[in-house]
Design an enzyme around this catalytic site. Structure first.
Site, PDB file in Angstrom:
ATOM      1  N   HIS A 286     -13.092  16.415 -10.788  1.00 22.80           N
ATOM      2  CA  HIS A 286     -13.138  14.967 -10.550  1.00 22.80           C
ATOM      3  C   HIS A 286     -13.851  14.689  -9.233  1.00 22.80           C
ATOM      4  O   HIS A 286     -13.683  15.413  -8.245  1.00 22.80           O
ATOM      5  CB  HIS A 286     -11.720  14.394 -10.502  1.00 22.80           C
ATOM      6  CG  HIS A 286     -11.670  12.896 -10.479  1.00 22.80           C
ATOM      7  ND1 HIS A 286     -11.574  12.178  -9.310  1.00 22.80           N
ATOM      8  CD2 HIS A 286     -11.719  11.984 -11.485  1.00 22.80           C
ATOM      9  CE1 HIS A 286     -11.548  10.878  -9.601  1.00 22.80           C
ATOM     10  NE2 HIS A 286     -11.636  10.740 -10.904  1.00 22.80           N
TER      11      HIS A 286
ATOM     12  N   SER B  40      -4.854  20.437 -24.516  1.00 26.38           N
ATOM     13  CA  SER B  40      -5.555  19.204 -24.157  1.00 26.38           C
ATOM     14  C   SER B  40      -5.405  18.143 -25.233  1.00 26.38           C
ATOM     15  O   SER B  40      -5.181  18.441 -26.409  1.00 26.38           O
ATOM     16  CB  SER B  40      -7.038  19.508 -23.935  1.00 26.38           C
ATOM     17  OG  SER B  40      -7.752  18.322 -23.642  1.00 26.38           O
TER      18      SER B  40
END
Length: 530
Positions: free
Chosen positions: A223, A426
């Site tokens: 990120h 995920s």
């Protein structure tokens, strides 16, 4: 219709002992008690609301079984809302919402503007696919507290002279996450942040204070807030290449660490990357550090777990990320998995680290340990409420829904002839980017180069997925499929065997790939960015 109303009323009356209803819904349920004859039944006047989804086995619903969450206040998990007309959108144009200055007058009143805005948000919330926000929540019981200016300024554990705060709720939230991540008793510290980015900024600040000459290592699919922190704090940082499915390239990390053994290592471990939802292998990274001779006092590990650090403790047989291992901090977002109307997050670290930034502030009668001064006390209250109402089993049900529904989406896209991948652990489905910007905007897809992704949250249902996949098929029929922008583009790398599984549809175009093994030619070596 009458039978439907009676059935709804019966379900409402049955649920009243465990479900907090609005006054209108409670009055409706009361008025329908003991009505055994449809012909004699006259339904009371009720607001225009959707039927309460109390049948938890219905796949149209989210995975949350806890009674507090079954009322979808604005339809985020229900039917798709229609697009607003141009005349309605005009009411939200800059000229319409402009604040009159001096003797200027506005043609529209605030109520009319806000009603249109509410309609727009309902529409957009019903087609919210690309970003990891849980929109299935109900905090109506907290609405009365919005009239207070709740400010948790200063340290959450040191009360200030400002009395309108929610510290007791904030500390309770911190204690919950300390238990979840197995932090040593009386040896942890944390606070409720404005978002996951603030948690990362605080964690990397502590890392720099602990190791002023340390080097920050993180994968290039990290990120952006991690490298923002490096810029803010003027740290030496290395952007490490990634494996095709998004995990850090462990061999590349080991080579770079070996080059800089004379400097402490500050490593950001991704517990779910932004685009692909890949989880870095914490244990493998710890083994690399040990093999290179980095002692505990010469490395510092932060775990960026914006979404998945909140999910992994609730997945059976998932790798453990906890303070029982030699890590130093974890940060998550509160509005993602839990759901909250305002962005927020939690950061947790070892108490010894925060002492390095602590400063007594007489004006506050508290200490300064956080990034922000004034801090949103409402956020702590909302997080506390969500955790109390959902409970451990409610959160686990949400996580299970997300994991299972993500697999449903991946399989549906694959069966429809599109490239789609899903990492283990995920709920982020990575797919070929549609060649239609209007479709991307409609479903609010997050895109990177030639791929897009859908983050399956509790408000994403199988029925919505069916509509989405059908629109994707129509898009392909009209515009064709996306071709990889290069041999090493994100789309080209979706065929790699590192993702696992053999059922993947190859992208179109002249790819230099061996589809018998599913491997794509290795990308060129990337220079490490400082």
């Amino acid at each position: 219709m009458l039978s439907s109303l009676r059935f709804s009323a019966t379900r409402l009356a049955t649920a009243r002992s465990s479900l907090r209803l609005t006054p209108q819904l409670r009055a409706f349920a009361d008025a329908t008690d003991n009505k055994d004859d449809d012909a004699a039944f006259t339904p009371p006047s009720i607001p225009d609301i959707p039927e309460l989804p109390l049948d938890f086995s219905d796949v149209k619903l989210s995975g949350t079984p806890s009674p507090w969450a079954v009322f979808d206040a604005w339809g985020a998990g229900g039917d798709l809302h229609e697009r607003l007309e141009d005349s309605e959108m005009e009411k939200l144009a800059p000229a319409s919402v402009a604040i009159p200055f001096d003797d200027e007058k506005s043609d529209l009143g605030e109520t009319e503007i806000l009603e249109t805005y509410d309609k727009l948000l309902k529409r957009r919330s019903s087609v919210h696919f690309g970003y990891p926000y849980n929109l299935m929540y109900n905090h109506e019981e907290l609405y009365p507290f919005m009239k207070y200016s709740i400010n948790n300024l200063g340290d959450p554990f040191v009360t200030s002279n400002y009395g309108v705060h929610s510290r007791q709720f904030e500390v309770s939230v911190i204690d919950f996450f300390a238990k979840l991540w197995k932090a040593p008793k009386d040896d942890y510290w944390g606070y409720v942040t404005t978002c996951g980015t603030e948690g990362n900024l605080h964690a990397i600040l502590l890392a720099r204070e602990c190791h002023p000459d340390g080097i920050l290592y993180s994968s290039r699919e990290t990120h952006y807030s991690i490298f923002k922190a490096a810029r803010y704090y003027r740290m030496d940082a290395k952007s490490i290449p990634t494996l095709p499915m998004g995990e850090i390239d462990y061999d590349a990390l080991e080579r770079e660490l070996a080059k800089n053994k004379d400097k402490p290592a500050i490593i950001n471990v991704n517990i779910g990357t932004t685009v692909k939802g890949a989880v870095d292998n914490l244990d493998r990274i710890l083994r690399i550090l040990k093999s290179l001779g980095f002692t505990r006092d010469r490395f510092h590990i932060h775990c960026d777990g914006a979404l998945f650090a909140m999910m992994m403790p609730f997945i059976d047989y998932a790798p453990e990320v906890s303070f029982e291992k030699p890590i130093d901090s974890i940060a998550v977002s509160g509005h993602k998995m839990l759901g909250c109307p305002m962005p927020c997050g939690i950061t947790l670290t070892r108490k010894e680290h925060v002492a390095k930034v602590e400063m007594k502030i007489d004006y506050l009668n508290s200490v300064d340990t956080t990034i922000m001064g004034s801090r949103n006390g409402q956020a702590a209250l909302y997080l506390w409420y969500s955790l109390r109402k959902k409970g451990f089993e409610g959160i686990k049900a949400d996580v299970t829904h997300c994991i299972e529904t993500a697999a449903y989406l991946r399989d549906a896209l694959t069966e429809a002839g599109m490239t789609a991948r899903l990492n283990d652990l995920s709920c982020t489905v990575v797919l070929e980017r549609p060649k239609d910007e209007e479709l991307i905007t409609r479903w609010q897809l997050a895109c990177e180069d030639d791929i897009a992704h859908v983050v399956v949250m509790p408000n994403v249902t199988r029925e919505k997925i069916d509509v989405f996949v059908n629109e994707m098929k129509k898009c392909i029929d009209k515009n064709g499929r996306m071709e990889p922008s290069s041999d090493t583009s994100p789309l080209a790398r979706l065929v790699s065997r590192s993702w696992g599984g053999a059922d993947v549809v190859a992208p179109v175009g002249d790819l230099r790939a061996d589809m018998s093994t599913g491997s794509v030619e290795e990308y060129e070596n990337t220079k490490f960015a400082k």
